[in-house]
Motif scaffolding. Structure first.
Motif, short mmCIF file in Angstrom:
data_model
loop_
_atom_site.label_atom_id
_atom_site.label_comp_id
_atom_site.label_asym_id
_atom_site.label_seq_id
_atom_site.Cartn_x
_atom_site.Cartn_y
_atom_site.Cartn_z
N GLU A 1 -3.01 -3.99 -10.00
CA GLU A 1 -2.44 -2.82 -9.32
C GLU A 1 -2.44 -1.60 -10.25
O GLU A 1 -2.72 -0.48 -9.82
N SER B 1 -5.87 -0.23 -10.43
CA SER B 1 -6.20 0.47 -9.18
C SER B 1 -5.61 1.88 -9.18
O SER B 1 -6.28 2.84 -8.79
N LEU C 1 2.29 1.67 -3.49
CA LEU C 1 1.29 2.16 -4.44
C LEU C 1 1.01 3.65 -4.22
O LEU C 1 0.81 4.40 -5.17
N GLU D 1 0.82 -1.20 0.00
CA GLU D 1 0.00 0.00 0.00
C GLU D 1 0.86 1.26 0.00
O GLU D 1 0.57 2.23 -0.69
N LEU E 1 4.17 -3.20 -12.02
CA LEU E 1 2.87 -3.40 -11.37
C LEU E 1 2.11 -4.50 -12.08
O LEU E 1 2.22 -4.67 -13.31
#
Length: 480
Positions: A113, A116, A62, A59, A109
């Motif tokens: 991902e 997202s 990202l 997290e 990624l």
């Protein structure tokens, strides 16, 4: 490579290494993600489970990628071109550009991902950021944001904490400002309280620092995408089929009514349902603080109050709107919420030929609703005797419909009560339909029944005038 461009939303590939993110990004009322904070190296964190640590690390990674891509995006896109395109076209173009930026930066990624990152950046630029998934859900009645790190929702009548978080209070404040600016209002330190609405009519309230100590507080009363009807309320158990027929007669026979209830009891939803029985050839004018009623009739004029400007002038109150309604040749006047001296003007309208006018009021039962109307008239500085005010109420309001949210989270119509007259200085009420609580089941759900009292209403002749007496008789003669 990422300089501002005049062509609509395009990125030119280049073999040069990607640039560093720009330091200043004032566009779109959005702030890129701050640099990730250093990890907490306390013993408690060191002993965290590997899976949780891995998830937290992902997290954090990202969030860092989102910040870099967002910075490049702001430097790449000519923001002036955004306003010339449809929302869907802008979202598609932004998605393509974000994909190119991530490809140029060689971010490693997975497909999920990457999707997202694209979705969240588009939501930040065009929508409500982290709240977009909640807005898309149709089972949520309220969204309550208490600062950047706590987002609660109400679903099924119960409040629960979500795992939605904002990057910081700045991102949350930017989203609040974007919402209120869309309807010509503002929220900042000098004007920290604001009522607004979303495009779908959902009601929004913002209270910002310094009044909100722990960060901006945003409350959204969501509207369902599918417009509710009395038939839907019957299927939810809020009212019985014959009780719904009683409400249908009240709406169609142009009976003046007030819908009473506590916060979140479904007053506005019920008011929307009652408006379905207004004839399509009637001229209807609505007055609201934040326009949220969804009338389907073709001849509807919607009015909305206005707060004062920076100089403290230009305010248009609910009372101003209701008074102006009387000059607009209305057949029905609907006040979204009666909360002040406009109660007197609404009574005047109901008493002067605008039959079938409606409004909502905060009260716990029909008797309190009558008392609150009286108190609100007194708040306006009218020096009328109490008996005179009560006579005005009796002459104007015919029916009070009480809505309630019970302790198990269910919403019920608990009373349909008629105002029949006065005995001395006391307003006389009679219940036509009441909800009796019988107990609860093993799951804690309240069990009860809607029971007609069998009393013939004084508006029987009016129902007969509109050819609805048989429907009214059927509704009132329901078995226990």
């Amino acid at each position: 490579m990422f300089g501002k461009r005049t062509a609509p939303l395009s990125v030119v590939p280049s073999s040069a290494p990607p640039p560093k993110p720009a330091e200043t990004k004032p566009a779109l009322h959005a702030v890129p993600s701050p640099a990730p904070e250093s990890k907490d190296k306390s013993p408690a964190k060191a002993e965290a489970k590997p899976a949780a640590a891995k998830k937290a690390g992902l997290e954090e990674r990202l969030e860092e990628i989102k910040g870099k891509v967002f910075a490049d995006l702001i430097e790449t896109v000519d923001l002036g071109e955004l306003s010339k395109m449809s929302m869907q076209a802008v979202r598609e173009e932004l998605s393509d550009i974000i994909s190119e930026i991530m490809s140029m930066r060689n971010f490693s990624l997975s497909a999920a991902e990457q999707e997202s990152v694209i979705t969240e950046i588009c939501n930040d630029v065009l929508g409500l950021g982290p709240l977009e998934p909640l807005i898309a859900r149709d089972d949520i009645a309220d969204i309550m944001v208490n600062g950047a790190n706590k987002v609660y929702i109400e679903t099924g009548g119960k409040i629960e904490l979500t795992d939605i978080k904002f990057r910081d209070n700045t991102q949350l404040m930017n989203i609040c400002q974007r919402i209120v600016q869309a309807v010509g209002r503002r929220v900042d330190e000098s004007s920290p309280i604001c009522d607004a609405r979303l495009l779908d009519g959902s009601r929004v309230n913002v209270i910002a620092p310094p009044l909100a100590i722990d960060g901006p507080t945003l409350t959204i009363r969501k509207f369902k995408k599918e417009k509710l009807t009395l038939d839907k309320l019957v299927s939810f158990g809020a009212i019985t089929p014959r009780g719904a027929k009683l409400l249908q007669v009240i709406g169609a026979a142009r009976i003046n009514l007030i819908i009473s209830g506590g916060t979140g009891s479904g007053k506005t939803t019920l008011l929307n349902c009652m408006t379905n029985y207004i004839d399509k050839d009637e001229r209807v004018i609505t007055c609201e603080d934040a326009a949220e009623l969804q009338l389907q009739q073709p001849h509807v004029v919607r009015l909305e109050t206005r707060p004062p400007n920076l100089e403290g002038i230009g305010q248009v109150t609910m009372r101003d709107l209701v008074k102006n309604c009387l000059r607009m040749r209305p057949e029905r006047i609907i006040v979204g919420e009666v909360r002040g001296p406009e109660a007197f003007d609404l009574l005047q309208a109901m008493n002067t030929g605008h039959d079938g006018s409606m409004g909502t009021i905060h009260a716990n039962n029909p008797r309190e609703a009558v008392s609150r109307i009286e108190n609100m008239i007194a708040m306006g500085g009218f020096t009328l005797p109490a008996k005179t005010v009560r006579e005005q109420i009796v002459g104007a309001v015919h029916v009070v419909i009480q809505a309630a949210r019970l302790r198990d989270g269910s919403r019920k119509i608990t009373h349909v009560t008629e105002i029949v007259g006065m005995e001395g200085e006391v307003v006389t009420l009679q219940d036509l339909l009441v909800y009796e609580i019988l107990g609860e089941d093993k799951n804690g759900k309240i069990q009860g029944r809607h029971k007609p009292t069998g009393i013939r209403p004084s508006f029987w002749d009016k129902a007969k005038y509109y050819g609805l007496e048989s429907t009214l008789a059927e509704a009132l003669n329901e078995g226990a």
